[in-house]
Design a protein around this motif. Structure first.
Motif, PDB file in Angstrom:
ATOM      1  N   ARG A 191       0.836  -1.196   0.000  1.00  0.00           N
ATOM      2  CA  ARG A 191       0.000   0.000   0.000  1.00  0.00           C
ATOM      3  C   ARG A 191       0.883   1.263   0.000  1.00  0.00           C
ATOM      4  O   ARG A 191       0.663   2.212  -0.741  1.00  0.00           O
ATOM      5  CB  ARG A 191      -0.851  -0.023   1.270  1.00  0.00           C
ATOM      6  CG  ARG A 191      -1.979   0.942   1.330  1.00  0.00           C
ATOM      7  CD  ARG A 191      -2.997   0.623   0.299  1.00  0.00           C
ATOM      8  NE  ARG A 191      -3.141   1.748  -0.576  1.00  0.00           N
ATOM      9  CZ  ARG A 191      -3.490   1.665  -1.841  1.00  0.00           C
ATOM     10  NH1 ARG A 191      -3.746   0.521  -2.385  1.00  0.00           N
ATOM     11  NH2 ARG A 191      -3.602   2.724  -2.573  1.00  0.00           N
ATOM     12  N   MET A 192       1.877   1.210   0.865  1.00  0.00           N
ATOM     13  CA  MET A 192       2.766   2.361   1.021  1.00  0.00           C
ATOM     14  C   MET A 192       3.497   2.630  -0.289  1.00  0.00           C
ATOM     15  O   MET A 192       3.596   3.776  -0.744  1.00  0.00           O
ATOM     16  CB  MET A 192       3.766   2.066   2.124  1.00  0.00           C
ATOM     17  CG  MET A 192       4.435   3.259   2.706  1.00  0.00           C
ATOM     18  SD  MET A 192       5.371   2.761   4.155  1.00  0.00           S
ATOM     19  CE  MET A 192       6.700   1.860   3.409  1.00  0.00           C
ATOM     20  N   LEU A 195       1.236   4.310  -2.677  1.00  0.00           N
ATOM     21  CA  LEU A 195       1.015   5.722  -2.361  1.00  0.00           C
ATOM     22  C   LEU A 195       2.222   6.556  -2.748  1.00  0.00           C
ATOM     23  O   LEU A 195       2.085   7.692  -3.171  1.00  0.00           O
ATOM     24  CB  LEU A 195       0.749   5.888  -0.869  1.00  0.00           C
ATOM     25  CG  LEU A 195      -0.633   5.493  -0.400  1.00  0.00           C
ATOM     26  CD1 LEU A 195      -0.747   5.681   1.087  1.00  0.00           C
ATOM     27  CD2 LEU A 195      -1.686   6.311  -1.111  1.00  0.00           C
ATOM     28  N   ALA A 229      -4.736  -5.280  -7.835  1.00  0.00           N
ATOM     29  CA  ALA A 229      -3.566  -4.423  -7.675  1.00  0.00           C
ATOM     30  C   ALA A 229      -3.308  -3.640  -8.958  1.00  0.00           C
ATOM     31  O   ALA A 229      -3.594  -4.130 -10.052  1.00  0.00           O
ATOM     32  CB  ALA A 229      -2.341  -5.267  -7.338  1.00  0.00           C
ATOM     33  N   HIS A 458      21.957  11.688 -27.806  1.00  0.00           N
ATOM     34  CA  HIS A 458      22.458  12.281 -29.043  1.00  0.00           C
ATOM     35  C   HIS A 458      23.097  13.629 -28.841  1.00  0.00           C
ATOM     36  O   HIS A 458      23.894  14.068 -29.641  1.00  0.00           O
ATOM     37  CB  HIS A 458      21.341  12.394 -30.061  1.00  0.00           C
ATOM     38  CG  HIS A 458      20.172  13.172 -29.551  1.00  0.00           C
ATOM     39  ND1 HIS A 458      19.397  12.729 -28.502  1.00  0.00           N
ATOM     40  CD2 HIS A 458      19.677  14.361 -29.925  1.00  0.00           C
ATOM     41  CE1 HIS A 458      18.459  13.625 -28.266  1.00  0.00           C
ATOM     42  NE2 HIS A 458      18.601  14.612 -29.105  1.00  0.00           N
ATOM     43  N   LYS A 459      22.748  14.318 -27.784  1.00  0.00           N
ATOM     44  CA  LYS A 459      23.296  15.663 -27.683  1.00  0.00           C
ATOM     45  C   LYS A 459      24.158  15.875 -26.448  1.00  0.00           C
ATOM     46  O   LYS A 459      24.806  16.893 -26.318  1.00  0.00           O
ATOM     47  CB  LYS A 459      22.165  16.683 -27.693  1.00  0.00           C
ATOM     48  CG  LYS A 459      21.312  16.600 -26.453  1.00  0.00           C
ATOM     49  CD  LYS A 459      20.373  17.781 -26.408  1.00  0.00           C
ATOM     50  CE  LYS A 459      19.406  17.609 -25.272  1.00  0.00           C
ATOM     51  NZ  LYS A 459      18.287  18.464 -25.351  1.00  0.00           N
ATOM     52  N   LYS A 461      26.970  16.234 -24.474  1.00  0.00           N
ATOM     53  CA  LYS A 461      28.397  16.322 -24.762  1.00  0.00           C
ATOM     54  C   LYS A 461      29.133  15.872 -23.513  1.00  0.00           C
ATOM     55  O   LYS A 461      29.274  16.612 -22.560  1.00  0.00           O
ATOM     56  CB  LYS A 461      28.761  17.763 -25.097  1.00  0.00           C
ATOM     57  CG  LYS A 461      28.419  18.118 -26.520  1.00  0.00           C
ATOM     58  CD  LYS A 461      29.033  19.446 -26.891  1.00  0.00           C
ATOM     59  CE  LYS A 461      28.443  19.921 -28.204  1.00  0.00           C
ATOM     60  NZ  LYS A 461      27.928  21.259 -28.133  1.00  0.00           N
TER      61      LYS A 461
ATOM     62  N   TRP B  37      -8.530  -6.715   1.782  1.00  0.00           N
ATOM     63  CA  TRP B  37      -9.270  -5.881   0.840  1.00  0.00           C
ATOM     64  C   TRP B  37      -9.483  -6.500  -0.519  1.00  0.00           C
ATOM     65  O   TRP B  37     -10.519  -6.258  -1.143  1.00  0.00           O
ATOM     66  CB  TRP B  37      -8.648  -4.496   0.730  1.00  0.00           C
ATOM     67  CG  TRP B  37      -7.219  -4.456   0.269  1.00  0.00           C
ATOM     68  CD1 TRP B  37      -6.121  -4.479   1.041  1.00  0.00           C
ATOM     69  CD2 TRP B  37      -6.766  -4.391  -1.069  1.00  0.00           C
ATOM     70  NE1 TRP B  37      -4.991  -4.439   0.277  1.00  0.00           N
ATOM     71  CE2 TRP B  37      -5.360  -4.379  -1.028  1.00  0.00           C
ATOM     72  CE3 TRP B  37      -7.408  -4.351  -2.313  1.00  0.00           C
ATOM     73  CZ2 TRP B  37      -4.589  -4.330  -2.171  1.00  0.00           C
ATOM     74  CZ3 TRP B  37      -6.630  -4.297  -3.448  1.00  0.00           C
ATOM     75  CH2 TRP B  37      -5.234  -4.286  -3.384  1.00  0.00           C
ATOM     76  N   ASP B  97      -2.107   5.984   6.868  1.00  0.00           N
ATOM     77  CA  ASP B  97      -1.982   6.356   5.459  1.00  0.00           C
ATOM     78  C   ASP B  97      -3.333   6.711   4.879  1.00  0.00           C
ATOM     79  O   ASP B  97      -3.473   7.645   4.103  1.00  0.00           O
ATOM     80  CB  ASP B  97      -1.397   5.186   4.664  1.00  0.00           C
ATOM     81  CG  ASP B  97       0.046   4.938   5.033  1.00  0.00           C
ATOM     82  OD1 ASP B  97       0.638   5.867   5.606  1.00  0.00           O
ATOM     83  OD2 ASP B  97       0.535   3.833   4.769  1.00  0.00           O
ATOM     84  N   GLU B 656      16.536  22.100 -31.546  1.00  0.00           N
ATOM     85  CA  GLU B 656      17.145  21.124 -32.444  1.00  0.00           C
ATOM     86  C   GLU B 656      16.234  20.823 -33.620  1.00  0.00           C
ATOM     87  O   GLU B 656      16.436  19.851 -34.347  1.00  0.00           O
ATOM     88  CB  GLU B 656      17.415  19.834 -31.678  1.00  0.00           C
ATOM     89  CG  GLU B 656      18.552  19.981 -30.708  1.00  0.00           C
ATOM     90  CD  GLU B 656      18.549  18.880 -29.679  1.00  0.00           C
ATOM     91  OE1 GLU B 656      17.944  17.832 -29.927  1.00  0.00           O
ATOM     92  OE2 GLU B 656      19.145  19.086 -28.618  1.00  0.00           O
TER      93      GLU B 656
END
Lengths: 489, 1004
Positions: A191-192, A195, A229, A458-459, A461, B37, B97, B656
């Motif tokens: 659950r945590m 979240l 889930a 690609h860019k 440097k 649940w 929570d 670009e």
């Protein structure tokens, strides 16, 4: 630092004198890993931490109590809660005074790491060590402590370490056979993770929960959790393999063989080469599911490298089903019953009996255009009180299921097989061909989807230093993929 | 069995008939829901039906269980609605929570509901009272726990002004809370109307305090556009006998002036005058006003109008006095008016820029020599670069030395060249007209000069008087009326627009409109822009009129001018402008869509509004016209200038793009939003663009780079040096394209703008938008089509100075500390000739000495000029001795400082003397010395700061005397009007002389 370690080793000759040469380098490695984690945490680069975990797994065989202790002294603030807890798990090698010495002198030279990442990493290291030393009860206590600590940390850079900790937490409980104790905890953690949008954690925990449920044969609950889930793109291949395996198992139990076969085969295919045990498990289940579907797995399945021995019982079983010999089936089932029960496939093998009969029946219907029901019963070796009536009902069911193409003449008590036509005049080959093509295309698409490109490559440097670092990492990764000894399935 | 492994038993119990069983099951489920649940979720409908069953006793418990299950399923909306159904069973203070998540969800939900209902103007439309109760409970809890900032943030988000007020008033530090709140309202409240409401509340709270912070109140009031209230506050402060209050009033006015809201300032001033009737000097002022009108109408003479007014006023005010209090009051009022009209700050800025001018003529010389004779684009770019380098400094040495070279500018180049003078003399309100006199159209005499230089001169006048055009409007109007040449009309329209920026003056508007209706392309374009400038930020209906004409006319130029004009009218109106923006962006004509982009940019300037960014990005990639796409990207720069760090990230992909127009836009967007910041990411983004394959992209990137790097020196960012060398290389390269060459020339102009003492700043220190600066940059970006518009960039220059003022609004000697290495913020070193010729095997020693000799000669000339001037001063005022001497010392010190500095190890701090150059990056290092004679009224690291004198009886030592204008008025100490009159005339006498004294030139 290295000197101190050596000193300590000199005084503790029996346990690790033979490895004194390797120890300093191990400690050095650990320190490197710690600095890697540190930079990763500061730069918020998860990939560095992933790399740290990978390096640790490579080191685990070399890990000694002294090394671990030295590292903990190095990484954690002396006298902190975590330090006190963790050093308690490591053997003091009989000379407490020396230990204190090293500890105090060690603590002077290092910056005081207050990073939660480092702390969690220490927990992980000690936990791995304890499990490797087979000190499961201590491992259990240690893992519980680490989980309690984890609940108070909400940082995305910890996620990778946390997911490993979850795994060992569950593993240590499984080893001590107390999985049911932690189910509630795992649910809360899941659950945590949801979240906090810690997807890797969610993935890991979901698998652990499924494993937990399946361990107690709670297939129904497992399925309910799985379907409820949240799902998302998989992050870790290993976790995804496990998920597919559990999914396959659940579906098998719930009689959804086609889906189950797909999941199990995919799991076997996706699993790294090194994870032999896992792949054997997958193959065992896959074989049974295919048999239940009425298919006969190819011989090559059983001849895979390193699996012949483990798959022998299933090979013989397959043979029995293929021939349709109920007697042979029975003997095989009895012969390997211990294997099957340890694999927990016994209940499925009971389901197979029906398939054996049906295969036998098909063989009969191919061989004879007309055969009396009593002969059928004899050939199938039905040994009930009224074999003819039994045979009649079996044949009737097979006809209805489409397994054989025949009719029953109830008055004369015989079975009439229909002419088998030329299969090449039907659409059958085309359909088979199509399914193969579809399979290949699908495979190709998945491979393309699985390709990953580094962002902004690609860019960017990069400086010479960065390039060297990256190349080193790539080599490491390549090596790692080649070895693939990450997971203990 | 230790652990229950399934909840199926309990679930089955729910289907029993007996309520007690159900109740028991529910209780059990409630406690076990975290474990089971997934199972319970299949039976949710059963529990839901229990909740809906009116007869069931524990409906709320059922709701709670359902809510929890939904929470675990991730369906927060459903979970929240059932939690609300659970009423008291849902424990807000529970530390789980579940409770935390749902509370957060409740707040979000509430805030979004409130926002929605606000948009539809429905009061509290269908908001669940239970939800409201929960939110209120949370807010109250925050307040009672002392978490005021959280409470304020939530209250603002939820649009609960009542709670906001409560949080502020109950906090322990109300002032801190209020300033936090102001920040909040500027950076997080995207809805303009709502922000006004918040600010109104803040003002109300401020006013209830025992010691209100008038500086902040007035800033808020300015945003709310309530000149009345500001005038009242100022009046009250002036009426008070304490000197500090007057200082505060002056400080407030300076701060208001900095925001450049001309219409508002005029309003405040007029209202202050209206408040006057109580005073006995009513009569006098009445006549002043009439005489002002009379004067301006009849004026033709060279003397500036404002000065006339000054003279009249100062001669009349003392006549009408009876009461000493009133005398003091009217004296203070006089000063205040001077500040509010902007004259004071402009004058001081001018003096500062003149005295601190450090422009490097050698750069210009290099440019001049390397530019081909016949290349008129580069030629006029060089003139333009000169103008920008000397913007506001009144130093036109370069032009005077190169008159023959200058005369090569013909036609429109001549127009620009003349207009450039306006930039150089920008802010020279008093002498502006006399300076331009030789170029101005002579009334009556037709064909005196070329229409191009006449038009340019009118434009120049506009630039000089930009946003402070009270004195010059009339003249420009007449010039417009008296001409039929479209070139002069063009100049006059631009000039008028600039001078009357944002005043929404109906008469001028009508006249400019008449020009527009002549349907001449050249004049019409300027008229369109001018109308926009006039109506800037008023969101008036004139926009639709302009739009209609834009549809009618055939001339692209006019359409373009109008579309920019329309965009200007909605400046800063945010949502209010949406309909107009919609109209423009949906138009078939790409030029109008292009105007729509500008409208988006200006309406949402500096708000970083997501919707606007989204829209602009959409156009940037999807419009069919390159112009529109370019502008859309460019407009992002305007929307984002309040958060410059964001821009490079947002446009990095666009930079670009395969489309050069988009790349160009990206470069300018970064240039605009990161102007003056020297932001490293911005520089990294622009660097590759400066060597793009397309010439105009290079041009844009060079200009943008210069805008970003303005006032950054090499020790801050080594890339500045690289960039300067790159510019030099491009300029010297014979084979470089004209476009990028022009970009490089302009870039060197911008890089050293205003004698290296100005930066481009779009936000004032109080985080308000500077309308002139933003509008200036917007029109500047039009130089793509029309080069003379380049000069608009000078509107966005703001001096980086700390100028401390005493009660008499004079600049006293005052020292403070910059807590950083001096080299970090010093002026870039002047270039030396050897760098350009080092390749040649010449004895460099000769060159360097000659250079030194030259520079020495220049210094000497300057000093002699100073001496000349000060001797003049001596003649006019006896008290000039002290300051002059000290100042000369100063100069000498500066001269030999440079070598000294290199010798010794660098110090970690630097003592600055008022007035000092304080660049934005330096601001955080500024400290005021303890125990010095003056204490700032408002602790601000730069800008105009009023200083409280702790030793009023001692004689004050004044600084800043070497100014081009009104020199003796500052030196002659005592602020009595009679002597001001005298000094005014003497100042005029001095300034009649040419700036660089010719007689000394050949002595060197």
């Amino acid at each position: 630092m290295t000197q101190e370690v050596e000193m300590k080793e000199a005084q503790a000759p029996p346990s690790n004198s033979f490895s004194s040469a390797s120890t300093p380098s191990t400690l050095q490695h650990l320190k490197e890993i710690a600095s890697l984690i540190e930079t990763g945490a500061y730069a918020k680069e998860v990939r560095r931490i992933v790399r740290a975990v990978r390096l640790t797994i490579m080191l685990r065989r070399k890990l000694k109590a002294a090394t671990a202790l030295a590292f903990i002294n190095f990484a954690l603030v002396q006298g902190s809660e975590a330090h006190a807890k963790l050093s308690a798990y490591l053997p003091k090698e009989d000379e407490h005074d020396m230990d204190v010495d090293t500890a105090s002198s060690a603590s002077q030279g290092f910056a005081k790491h207050a990073l939660p990442e480092i702390e969690i990493y220490c927990y992980l290291l000690v936990l791995i060590f304890l499990i490797d030393q087979k000190r499961y009860d201590e491992a259990k206590a240690c893992s519980s402590a680490s989980i309690a600590r984890l609940k108070n940390i909400n940082r995305r850079t910890v996620d990778v370490l946390a997911s490993r900790l979850y795994f060992y937490y569950s593993y240590s409980h499984e080893l001590t056979n107390s999985l049911d104790e932690i189910r509630g905890n795992l649910l809360a953690l899941h659950r945590m993770a949801t979240l906090r949008r810690d997807e890797l954690g969610q993935e890991t925990l979901l698998n652990l929960l499924l494993r937990n449920y399946l361990h107690y044969n709670l297939y129904d609950q497992a399925e309910k959790l799985r379907s409820k889930a949240p799902r998302f793109e998989a992050h870790s291949n290993q976790q995804f393999c496990r998920y597919l395996f559990y999914l396959g198992k659940i579906r098998t139990i719930q009689l959804e063989y086609t889906d189950a076969k797909e999941s199990l085969l995919q799991a076997a295919r996706k699993a790294p080469v090194a994870a032999r045990g896992f792949r054997i498990q997958c193959n065992k289940w896959a074989v049974i599911v295919r048999l239940l579907l009425g298919e006969i797995p190819e011989r090559t399945v059983f001849m895979q490298k390193g699996m012949q021995k483990a798959l022998t019982p299933y090979f013989e079983l397959t043979n029995a089903v293929r021939i349709g010999d109920l007697e042979l089936f029975k003997t095989v089932a009895e012969k390997f019953s211990s294997t099957f029960s340890s694999d927990r496939t016994n209940n499925l093998i009971v389901r197979l009996r029906h398939n054996v009969i049906r295969t036998g029946l098909r063989n009969i219907s191919i061989s004879y255009s007309r055969i009396s029901l009593s002969d059928v019963a004899k050939k199938l070796r039905l040994d009930s009180s009224n074999p003819v009536a039994d045979a009649e009902s079996i044949v009737a069911k097979a006809i209805r299921d489409g397994a054989i193409d025949a009719t029953i003449d109830h008055a004369s008590r015989w079975m009439l097989s229909k002419e088998t036509g030329d299969i090449y005049s039907t659409n059958e080959p085309q359909i088979a061909f199509h399914s193969r093509i579809a399979f290949c295309l699908n495979m190709h698409n998945e491979a393309v989807k699985a390709l990953r490109f580094p962002p902004n490559s690609h860019k960017e440097k990069e400086s010479a230093e960065k390039r060297r670092e990256r190349q080193q990492q790539e080599q490491e990764l390549a090596k790692h993929i080649a070895e693939d000894d990450d997971d203990d399935f | 069995m230790a652990v229950v492994s399934s909840a199926s038993g309990l679930l089955a119990m729910l289907n029993e008939d007996h309520p007690a069983l159900k109740l028991h099951a529910l209780h059990k489920l409630n406690s076990l829901v975290n474990l089971f649940w997934p199972e319970i979720s299949t039976s949710v409908p059963t529990i839901e039906s229990l909740y809906e069953d009116e007869e069931f006793e524990q409906r709320q418990l059922a709701a709670l269980v359902v809510s929890k299950v939904f929470y675990y399923l991730g369906e927060l909306n459903d979970s929240l609605s059932y939690a609300l159904g659970a009423g008291p069973m849902f424990d807000v203070s529970e530390d789980s929570d579940y409770a935390h998540t749902l509370l957060a969800k409740a707040l979000d939900e509430y805030a979004s509901l409130k926002t929605k209902s606000m948009k539809k103007n429905e009061e509290n439309a269908n908001i669940d009272p239970r939800l409201e109760a929960i939110v209120e409970r949370m807010l109250d809890k925050c307040i009672s726990d002392g978490k005021y900032q959280q409470a304020m943030g939530m209250a603002v988000e939820c649009r609960r002004l009542d709670k906001l007020e409560e949080a502020i008033t109950r906090s322990d530090n109300v002032h801190a809370a209020l300033s936090y709140c102001i920040n909040l309202s500027h950076s997080f409240v995207y809805h303009r109307e709502y922000r006004c409401e918040v600010l109104r509340l803040i003002v109300a709270i401020y006013q209830r305090l025992p010691s209100p912070d008038y500086v902040n109140i007035c800033q808020c009031l300015m945003f709310l556009n309530e000149p009345e209230a500001v005038a009242n506050i100022l009046e009250r402060l002036l009426r008070s006998s304490a000197k500090d209050d007057a200082l505060l009033a002056f400080q407030i006015s300076f701060d208001l002036v900095e925001n450049e809201h001309q219409a508002f300032l005029l309003n405040v001033r007029n209202r202050l005058l209206d408040l006057k009737p109580r005073a006995t000097s009513l009569l006098g002022h009445g006549s002043v006003l009439t005489s002002e009108n009379g004067d301006t109408v009849s004026t033709d003479a060279t003397a500036a109008v404002t000065q006339d007014v000054h003279m009249v006023e100062s001669s009349q005010v003392p006549n009408g006095t009876v009461d000493p209090n009133e005398v003091a009051y009217s004296e203070k009022l006089e000063k205040l008016k001077g500040i509010l009209s902007g004259e004071k700050s402009i004058q001081l800025t001018l003096q500062f820029l003149y005295s601190h001018n450090r422009s490097d003529l050698l750069i210009l010389k290099t440019i001049k020599q390397s530019v081909e004779m016949r290349n008129s684009v580069c030629h006029s770019a060089t003139i333009c670069a000169n103008a920008l380098m000397h913007a506001g400094t009144t130093v036109d040495t370069f032009l005077r030395e190169n008159l023959e070279w200058l005369s090569r500018a013909t036609n429109w180049a001549k127009f620009s060249a003349t207009a450039g003078l306006g930039v150089i003399h920008g802010g020279h309100l008093q002498q502006g007209r006399s300076l331009m006199a030789p170029y101005l159209p002579q009334s009556g005499a037709v064909g005196g000069g070329s229409p191009y230089s006449e038009g340019g001169a009118l434009y120049a006048l506009g630039l000089i008087h930009a946003n402070h055009g009270e004195g010059i409007k009339q003249f420009l109007r007449e010039s417009l009326q008296n001409t039929s040449s479209e070139v002069i009309q063009h100049g006059a329209c631009l000039g008028l627009g600039l001078a009357a920026l944002g005043t929404a003056d109906e008469d001028i508007y009508e006249e400019v409109k008449n020009v527009l209706y002549t349907d001449s392309a050249v004049a019409g374009e300027a008229a369109g822009i001018s109308m926009g400038l006039l109506m800037a930020g008023t969101s008036s209906e004139k926009a639709s009129e302009m739009l209609a004409y834009a549809h009618d006319t055939q001339h692209e130029k006019i359409i373009r001018g109008l579309s920019l004009g329309i965009a200007l009218t909605v400046y800063g109106r945010e949502e209010e402008a949406d309909t107009l923006i919609e109209q423009l962006t949906r138009d078939q004509d790409p030029i109008l869509r292009y105007g729509g982009m500008y409208a988006l940019a200006l309406a949402y300037r500096g708000t970083a509004n997501n919707k606007a960014i989204h829209q602009l990005l959409h156009f940037a990639v999807s419009d069919v016209s390159d112009d529109v796409r370019r502008t859309a990207v460019l407009a992002l720069g305007f929307v984002l200038y309040s958060e410059p760090e964001q821009t490079p990230r947002i446009v990095s992909l666009l930079s670009e793009s395969y489309n050069p127009h988009v790349r160009y836009g990206a470069a300018l967007a970064v240039g605009i939003s990161c102007a003056g910041t020297g932001l490293s990411e911005a520089v990294s983004l622009l660097e590759p663009l400066t060597s793009d394959v397309v010439d105009f992209v290079r041009q844009g990137a060079l200009i943008a780079m210069a805008m970003v790097m303005i006032q950054t020196n090499e020790s801050c960012d080594h890339r500045v040096g690289t960039f300067r060398r790159q510019l030099e290389k491009i300029i010297l390269d014979k084979h470089e394209d004209t476009m990028s060459k022009m970009g490089a020339i302009l870039a060197s102009g911008i890089l050293d703008a205003g004698g290296r003492n100005v930066t481009i700043r779009l936000l004032s220190k109080s985080k308000h938008d500077k309308i002139t600066a933003v509008v200036g940059l917007a029109v500047f970006s039009q130089f793509w089509y029309w080069y003379p518009l380049i000069y608009f960039i000078s509107l966005s220059f703001s001096p980086t100075a700390f100028i401390g003022l005493n009660y008499d609004l004079k600049v006293p000697r005052f020292e403070f500390i910059s807590n950083a290495k001096p080299s970090l913020f010093e002026y870039p070193r002047p270039t030396t000739p050897p760098t350009s010729t080092s390749a040649v095997k010449l004895p460099t020693a000769v060159l360097s000495t000659s250079a030194k000799a030259k520079s020495r000669a220049k210094k000497e000339a300057e000093q002699r000029a100073l001496a000349e001037k000060s001797s003049n001063e001596d003649a006019s005022s006896s008290s000039g001795k002290g300051p002059k001497a000290s100042d000369k010392d100063n100069d000498i010190m500066q001269v030999d400082n440079a070598p000294e500095k290199k010798a010794e190890a660098e110090r970690s701090f630097e003592i600055l003397t008022n007035p000092a150059r304080v660049i934005p990056a330096q601001e955080k290092h500024i400290r005021f010395l303890e125990g010095s004679r003056y204490v700032p009224v408002k602790v601000a690291p730069s800008g105009f700061v009023l200083l409280r004198d702790l030793q009023p009886e001692e004689a004050e030592v004044l600084a800043l005397t070497d100014a081009p204008s009104n020199v003796s008025s500052t030196t002659s100490g005592a602020g009595n009007p009679a002597s001001q009159l005298g000094s005014g005339s003497s100042a005029m006498a001095i300034d009649e002389e040419p700036q660089p004294p010719q007689p000394f030139e050949y002595l060197a």
